[in-house]
Design an enzyme around this catalytic site. Structure first.
Site, PDB file in Angstrom:
ATOM      1  N   ASP A   7       0.681   0.169   8.221  1.00 29.22           N
ATOM      2  CA  ASP A   7       2.433  -1.161   8.124  1.00 29.22           C
ATOM      3  C   ASP A   7       3.386   0.036   7.191  1.00 29.22           C
ATOM      4  OD1 ASP A   7       4.527  -2.367   8.969  1.00 29.22           O
ATOM      5  OD2 ASP A   7       4.817  -3.657   7.327  1.00 29.22           O
ATOM      6  N   SER A   8       4.658  -0.288   7.525  1.00 24.44           N
ATOM      7  CA  SER A   8       5.637   0.301   6.520  1.00 24.44           C
ATOM      8  C   SER A   8       5.318   0.289   4.883  1.00 24.44           C
ATOM      9  CB  SER A   8       6.758   0.505   6.809  1.00 24.44           C
ATOM     10  OG  SER A   8       7.347  -0.070   6.466  1.00 24.44           O
ATOM     11  N   CYS A  70       2.435  -2.581  11.884  1.00 25.42           N
ATOM     12  CA  CYS A  70       3.844  -2.016  12.392  1.00 25.42           C
ATOM     13  C   CYS A  70       4.396  -1.946  14.168  1.00 25.42           C
ATOM     14  CB  CYS A  70       3.572  -1.082  11.665  1.00 25.42           C
ATOM     15  SG  CYS A  70       5.613  -0.533  11.518  1.00 25.42           S
ATOM     16  N   ASN A  71       5.165  -2.978  13.925  1.00 21.98           N
ATOM     17  CA  ASN A  71       5.580  -3.214  15.756  1.00 21.98           C
ATOM     18  C   ASN A  71       7.121  -1.553  16.300  1.00 21.98           C
ATOM     19  OD1 ASN A  71       5.997  -6.177  16.653  1.00 21.98           O
ATOM     20  ND2 ASN A  71       5.999  -5.787  14.232  1.00 21.98           N
ATOM     21  N   GLU A 148      11.293  -5.769   1.288  1.00 25.24           N
ATOM     22  CA  GLU A 148      10.779  -4.434   0.661  1.00 25.24           C
ATOM     23  C   GLU A 148      11.299  -4.839  -0.566  1.00 25.24           C
ATOM     24  OE1 GLU A 148       8.685  -2.575   0.883  1.00 25.24           O
ATOM     25  OE2 GLU A 148       7.551  -3.613   3.151  1.00 25.24           O
ATOM     26  N   CYS A 183       9.333  -7.974  14.166  1.00 20.14           N
ATOM     27  CA  CYS A 183       8.651  -6.894  13.190  1.00 20.14           C
ATOM     28  C   CYS A 183       7.962  -7.825  12.319  1.00 20.14           C
ATOM     29  CB  CYS A 183      10.429  -6.741  12.128  1.00 20.14           C
ATOM     30  SG  CYS A 183       9.532  -6.334  10.424  1.00 20.14           S
ATOM     31  N   HIS A 185       7.917  -7.690   8.659  1.00 18.37           N
ATOM     32  CA  HIS A 185       8.270  -8.099   7.478  1.00 18.37           C
ATOM     33  C   HIS A 185       8.744  -9.508   7.654  1.00 18.37           C
ATOM     34  CE1 HIS A 185       7.945  -3.621   6.164  1.00 18.37           C
ATOM     35  NE2 HIS A 185       8.243  -4.144   5.430  1.00 18.37           N
TER      36      HIS A 185
HETATM   37  N1  DGL Z   1       7.053  -4.208  10.178  1.00 11.64           N
HETATM   38  C1  DGL Z   1       7.527  -3.363  10.375  1.00 11.64           C
HETATM   39  C2  DGL Z   1       7.976  -3.715  11.887  1.00 11.64           C
HETATM   40  O1  DGL Z   1       6.856  -4.010  12.561  1.00 11.64           O
HETATM   41  C3  DGL Z   1       7.892  -1.852   9.770  1.00 11.64           C
HETATM   42  C4  DGL Z   1       9.668  -2.470   9.108  1.00 11.64           C
HETATM   43  C5  DGL Z   1      10.240  -1.059   8.313  1.00 11.64           C
HETATM   44  O2  DGL Z   1       9.504  -0.349   7.880  1.00 11.64           O
HETATM   45  O3  DGL Z   1      11.284  -0.675   8.542  1.00 11.64           O
HETATM   46  O4  DGL Z   1       8.258  -2.732  12.787  1.00 11.64           O
END
Ligand code: DGL
Length: 267
Positions: A7-8, A70-71, A148, A183, A185
Site C-alpha cells: 500500500d502507499s 491499495c484500492n 497519514e 480506500c 486507509h
Molecule cells: N490506501 C490506498 C487506497 O486504498 C492509497 C491511498 C493513497 O495513498 O491515496 O486507495
C-alpha cells in the site's frame, strides 16, 4: 507461504490486521510506500512507475501470493499487475462487489481516493454482478493526507471533521444502506464514523463495509487451494520507504496479539 502485501503507507495495515488471523504461521512482507503517499491524486503514469518498483521488489523476494492492499493501484492497474506478477494476485474490489450482491443492498455509497472514484471500479464491478444496485461514488481527497499525518487516529479533534460530515451526510440523506471504505486507509476512521453515523435519514441502519474483512473471508475459503507446499518461517517484515512514527506505532498495535516475530526496515 510468503505473502507480499503493499500500500502507499499505513492503509494496508488495516488489511494485514484482517489477514493475520487467517495466516497466523505464514511469512508476510509488507511494503508501505510512505515516501510516495498519498497515491490517490497522483498521475496514472507516476503511479504505474511506483507500482513497478514495488512489483519488482516482490519478484526478487520470491513471494507466493500478492495482496494489493491499495484500492487506487488495483482500480487503475489490476490487469497489468496480474500480468506483471507471476503469482496469484488478490485485491479488495471484486470480493466487495460479490458481498454487495450476496447482501442484496440496493443503495450503496463508495468513499475512495480521487483516482479510485474516477475509475468507477466499484460501480462497474458491483453493477456487473448486481445490475439493480444504485451506486453513489464520493471522492475524499483530504482523508488520506489527514490519516497519514495524524499522530492519534482516535483523536476527537479530527481536523477534517467538516469535510467528513458533509460527505457522510450526503450518503445518509440519499438513504444509503451501505457505505464501502473504498480506500484501505479509511477503516482507521471507523470507530468515529460508525458510532456517529450508524443510521440513514430514514432511520435504517447503515452497514459500514471494510473490504479487508471481505477479502479475509475469501482467503479463508481459498487458503487450502493457494497455500504453497513449502513451509515458511512465521514472521512479518515491514519495509517502508520513509521513516514514519505513525507507521511504527500502528504496525505495533496491529501485531500486538500475534506471536509472530517482526522487524521494520526503511529502504
Ligand atoms: N490506501 C490506498 C487506497 O486504498 C492509497 C491511498 C493513497 O495513498 O491515496 O486507495
Amino acid at each position: 507461504m510468503k505473502i507480499g502485501i503493499y500500500d502507499s503507507g499505513i492503509g494496508g495495515l488495516s488489511v494485514l490486521k484482517e489477514l493475520l488471523p487467517v495466516f497466523p504461521t505464514d511469512h508476510f512482507i509488507y511494503y508501505g510506500d510512505t515516501r510516495n503517499a498519498p497515491y490517490g491524486s497522483k498521475s496514472k503514469e507516476a503511479l504505474w512507475k511506483i507500482n513497478t518498483v514495488i512489483l519488482n521488489f516482490f519478484e526478487s523476494n520470491k513471494i507466493d501470493i500478492l495482496i494489493v492492499a491499495c484500492n487506487t493501484s488495483s482500480a487503475l492497474f489490476l490487469d497489468e499487475i496480474k500480468k506483471y506478477s507471476n503469482v496469484p494476485v488478490f485485491e479488495l474490489i471484486q470480493p466487495t462487489a460479490e458481498k454487495i450482491k450476496i447482501d442484496k443492498f440496493k443503495k450503496v455509497t463508495v468513499f475512495g481516493t480521487t483516482r479510485t472514484i474516477d475509475s468507477h471500479c466499484y460501480k462497474t464491478s458491483i453493477q456487473l454482478l448486481a445490475p439493480n444496485t444504485n451506486v453513489q461514488e464520493i471522492a475524499c481527497p483530504l482523508w488520506v493526507p489527514f490519516i497519514e499525518t495524524s499522530s492519534l487516529i482516535d483523536t476527537n479533534e479530527i481536523s477534517i471533521y467538516a469535510d467528513m460530515s458533509e460527505k457522510v451526510l450526503h450518503a445518509i440523506n440519499w438513504e444509503t444502506e451501505a457505505i464501502i471504505y473504498g480506500c484501505s486507509h479509511y477503516p482507521f476512521l471507523n470507530r468515529h464514523l460508525e458510532k456517529t453515523w450508524g443510521h440513514n435519514s430514514s432511520n435504517h441502519p447503515v452497514k459500514w463495509i471494510n473490504p479487508a474483512q471481505t477479502l479475509a473471508s475469501l482467503l479463508k475459503k481459498e487458503k487450502q487451494r493457494i497455500s504453497s507446499p513449502v513451509d515458511s518461517v512465521p514472521k512479518i517484515e515491514f519495509i517502508i520507504t520513509k521513516s514514519s512514527t505513525l507507521f511504527t506505532t500502528l504496525s505495533k498495535q496491529i501485531i500486538k496479539n500475534s506471536t509472530t516475530t517482526h522487524n521494520l526496515n526503511i529502504i
